[in-house]
Design a protein around this motif. Structure first.
Motif, mmCIF file in Angstrom:
data_model
loop_
_atom_site.group_PDB
_atom_site.id
_atom_site.type_symbol
_atom_site.label_atom_id
_atom_site.label_comp_id
_atom_site.label_asym_id
_atom_site.label_seq_id
_atom_site.Cartn_x
_atom_site.Cartn_y
_atom_site.Cartn_z
ATOM 1 N N GLN A 1 0.801 -1.217 0.000
ATOM 2 C CA GLN A 1 0.000 0.000 0.000
ATOM 3 C C GLN A 1 0.839 1.274 0.000
ATOM 4 O OE1 GLN A 1 -3.490 1.167 0.033
ATOM 5 N NE2 GLN A 1 -3.278 -0.603 -1.309
ATOM 6 N N MET A 2 2.158 1.130 -0.088
ATOM 7 C CA MET A 2 3.050 2.272 -0.249
ATOM 8 C C MET A 2 3.630 2.326 -1.662
ATOM 9 S SD MET A 2 5.172 1.838 3.309
ATOM 10 C CE MET A 2 6.104 3.360 3.131
ATOM 11 N N VAL A 3 3.206 1.425 -2.533
ATOM 12 C CA VAL A 3 3.869 1.248 -3.832
ATOM 13 C C VAL A 3 3.096 1.904 -4.971
ATOM 14 C CG1 VAL A 3 4.559 -0.455 -5.577
ATOM 15 C CG2 VAL A 3 5.021 -0.885 -3.144
ATOM 16 N N ASP A 4 3.840 2.689 -5.787
ATOM 17 C CA ASP A 4 3.375 3.100 -7.107
ATOM 18 C C ASP A 4 3.959 2.089 -8.094
ATOM 19 O OD1 ASP A 4 2.252 5.339 -5.931
ATOM 20 O OD2 ASP A 4 3.839 6.710 -6.567
ATOM 21 N N HIS A 5 3.130 1.196 -8.586
ATOM 22 C CA HIS A 5 3.549 0.115 -9.494
ATOM 23 C C HIS A 5 3.732 0.733 -10.878
ATOM 24 C CE1 HIS A 5 4.063 -3.927 -10.830
ATOM 25 N NE2 HIS A 5 2.868 -4.069 -11.383
ATOM 26 N N THR A 6 4.970 0.761 -11.361
ATOM 27 C CA THR A 6 5.358 1.705 -12.405
ATOM 28 C C THR A 6 5.716 1.050 -13.730
ATOM 29 O OG1 THR A 6 6.178 3.215 -10.693
ATOM 30 C CG2 THR A 6 7.022 3.536 -12.926
ATOM 31 N N ARG B 1 -3.815 -7.520 -8.247
ATOM 32 C CA ARG B 1 -3.443 -8.772 -7.579
ATOM 33 C C ARG B 1 -2.509 -8.534 -6.399
ATOM 34 N NH1 ARG B 1 0.862 -12.031 -8.086
ATOM 35 N NH2 ARG B 1 1.623 -10.992 -9.958
ATOM 36 N N LEU B 2 -1.586 -7.581 -6.557
ATOM 37 C CA LEU B 2 -0.596 -7.320 -5.513
ATOM 38 C C LEU B 2 -1.125 -6.402 -4.411
ATOM 39 C CD1 LEU B 2 2.565 -6.778 -7.754
ATOM 40 C CD2 LEU B 2 2.043 -8.791 -6.355
ATOM 41 N N GLY B 3 -2.216 -5.693 -4.675
ATOM 42 C CA GLY B 3 -2.787 -4.804 -3.670
ATOM 43 C C GLY B 3 -1.983 -3.537 -3.455
ATOM 44 N N VAL B 4 -1.423 -2.975 -4.544
ATOM 45 C CA VAL B 4 -0.603 -1.774 -4.417
ATOM 46 C C VAL B 4 -1.470 -0.535 -4.284
ATOM 47 C CG1 VAL B 4 1.275 -2.844 -5.717
ATOM 48 C CG2 VAL B 4 -0.427 -1.434 -6.925
ATOM 49 N N TYR B 5 -0.799 0.580 -3.988
ATOM 50 C CA TYR B 5 -1.501 1.853 -3.809
ATOM 51 C C TYR B 5 -1.939 2.438 -5.145
ATOM 52 C CZ TYR B 5 -2.535 6.531 -2.033
ATOM 53 O OH TYR B 5 -3.159 7.709 -1.699
ATOM 54 N N SER B 6 -1.011 2.449 -6.116
ATOM 55 C CA SER B 6 -1.331 3.046 -7.405
ATOM 56 C C SER B 6 -0.498 2.403 -8.504
ATOM 57 C CB SER B 6 -1.056 4.557 -7.393
ATOM 58 O OG SER B 6 0.334 4.811 -7.520
ATOM 59 N N PRO C 1 -9.756 -0.713 -7.939
ATOM 60 C CA PRO C 1 -9.686 0.306 -6.894
ATOM 61 C C PRO C 1 -8.303 0.939 -6.727
ATOM 62 C CG PRO C 1 -9.464 -1.837 -5.894
ATOM 63 C CD PRO C 1 -9.667 -2.080 -7.370
ATOM 64 N N VAL C 2 -7.364 0.583 -7.585
ATOM 65 C CA VAL C 2 -6.019 1.153 -7.521
ATOM 66 C C VAL C 2 -6.042 2.563 -8.105
ATOM 67 C CG1 VAL C 2 -3.638 0.862 -8.348
ATOM 68 C CG2 VAL C 2 -5.016 -1.149 -7.744
ATOM 69 N N ALA D 1 11.152 6.895 3.730
ATOM 70 C CA ALA D 1 10.289 6.855 2.546
ATOM 71 C C ALA D 1 8.868 6.499 2.945
ATOM 72 C CB ALA D 1 10.817 5.849 1.534
ATOM 73 N N THR D 2 7.905 7.247 2.408
ATOM 74 C CA THR D 2 6.494 6.956 2.652
ATOM 75 C C THR D 2 5.789 6.448 1.400
ATOM 76 O OG1 THR D 2 5.904 9.268 2.236
ATOM 77 C CG2 THR D 2 6.321 8.620 4.523
ATOM 78 N N ARG D 3 6.513 6.425 0.291
ATOM 79 C CA ARG D 3 6.020 5.848 -0.952
ATOM 80 C C ARG D 3 7.223 5.275 -1.693
ATOM 81 N NH1 ARG D 3 1.544 7.439 -4.226
ATOM 82 N NH2 ARG D 3 0.718 8.549 -2.406
ATOM 83 N N LEU D 4 6.995 4.212 -2.471
ATOM 84 C CA LEU D 4 8.041 3.580 -3.262
ATOM 85 C C LEU D 4 7.598 3.508 -4.714
ATOM 86 C CD1 LEU D 4 8.825 0.470 -0.991
ATOM 87 C CD2 LEU D 4 10.118 2.622 -1.069
ATOM 88 N N GLY D 5 8.479 3.869 -5.631
ATOM 89 C CA GLY D 5 8.231 3.680 -7.047
ATOM 90 C C GLY D 5 8.945 2.422 -7.508
ATOM 91 N N LEU D 6 8.180 1.410 -7.901
ATOM 92 C CA LEU D 6 8.752 0.109 -8.251
ATOM 93 C C LEU D 6 8.193 -0.375 -9.578
ATOM 94 C CD1 LEU D 6 8.227 -1.792 -4.852
ATOM 95 C CD2 LEU D 6 10.246 -0.487 -5.555
#
Length: 241
Positions: free
Chosen positions: A20-25, A45-50, A64-65, A211-216
């Protein structure tokens, strides 16, 4: 600044909380709409934030992402008005968050008023509750420049400061840069670490640094590796998400 709450680092760093901290990029120039559809399916599927995709890929139904995009990417060497127009179009196309790149040359020249004006121009095009993240390309800056860039972002009304585009040859996120950025913004803004984060250990160390968000891009592998120990050193990460 936006009223959107800034995620706080999870105390236990469990898989679901970190997701929930991940921007799936996906920001590769060769990305297709089919690739984005696959990204959305994986994000759900992974339940990421965005998800974070190029503006030409919008609009995207990822619910809902949330949906993030980039602006002035990756060089930042665009007129502020052009960045603002790009950001405004992205908002119209459904982006919840916009990650803009500052003019790194202005930062290196110490033209901080120009940097702040650039950010403020884009902020005006990304009104709350939309979120504006400011990419400072930390690996290309000195510590003093990192601090000044973060201060300019805060003064211009940004919601986050972000380490890297992932495309600069100087490298991506480091523990040192994230800790310095977090100390500078003091919890008033979020801190996004991005660029070269490829393991659970690296993600863990960056979150612990502030870090409060991760770009991955390799999100599944990072989440799978969260049970590992240790973390990255302070050498610049390889370019690319």
């Amino acid at each position: 600044m936006s009223s959107t709450p800034t995620p706080t680092p999870p105390a236990d760093l469990d898989r679901a909380a970190v997701a929930q901290m991940v921007d799936h990029t996906l920001l590769k120039p060769e990305a297709t709409h089919a690739d984005v559809e696959a990204l959305v399916a994986e994000a759900r599927r992974l339940g990421v934030y965005s998800i974070c995709v190029s503006p030409s890929m919008l609009p995207v139904d990822a619910a809902p992402v949330l949906v993030a995009t980039v602006c002035g990417f990756p060089s930042g060497k665009h007129h502020s008005e052009v960045k603002a127009a790009e950001a405004a179009r992205s908002v119209v196309d459904g982006a919840d968050e916009v990650d803009m790149v500052i003019d790194i040359g202005s930062a290196k020249a110490g033209r901080w008023e120009a940097v702040q004006r650039d950010i403020a121009t884009v902020r005006a095009a990304v009104p709350a509750p939309k979120v504006l993240k400011v990419i400072i390309e930390s690996a290309a800056l000195t510590d003093e420049e990192v601090v000044a860039a973060c201060r300019a972002a805060e003064a211009a009304g940004a919601d986050f400061v972000k380490t890297s585009t992932g495309f600069h040859p100087a490298g991506g996120a480091t523990v040192h840069a994230v800790a310095l950025m977090a100390a500078t913004v003091g919890g008033r803004l979020g801190v996004k670490a991005s660029g070269g984060i490829r393991t659970g250990a690296a993600a863990r160390a960056l979150i612990e640094a502030g870090a409060t968000r991760l770009g991955l891009s390799g999100t599944a592998a990072v989440l799978d590796g969260l049970a590992g120990s240790g973390g990255p050193d302070d050498t610049p990460a390889a370019a690319g998400y």
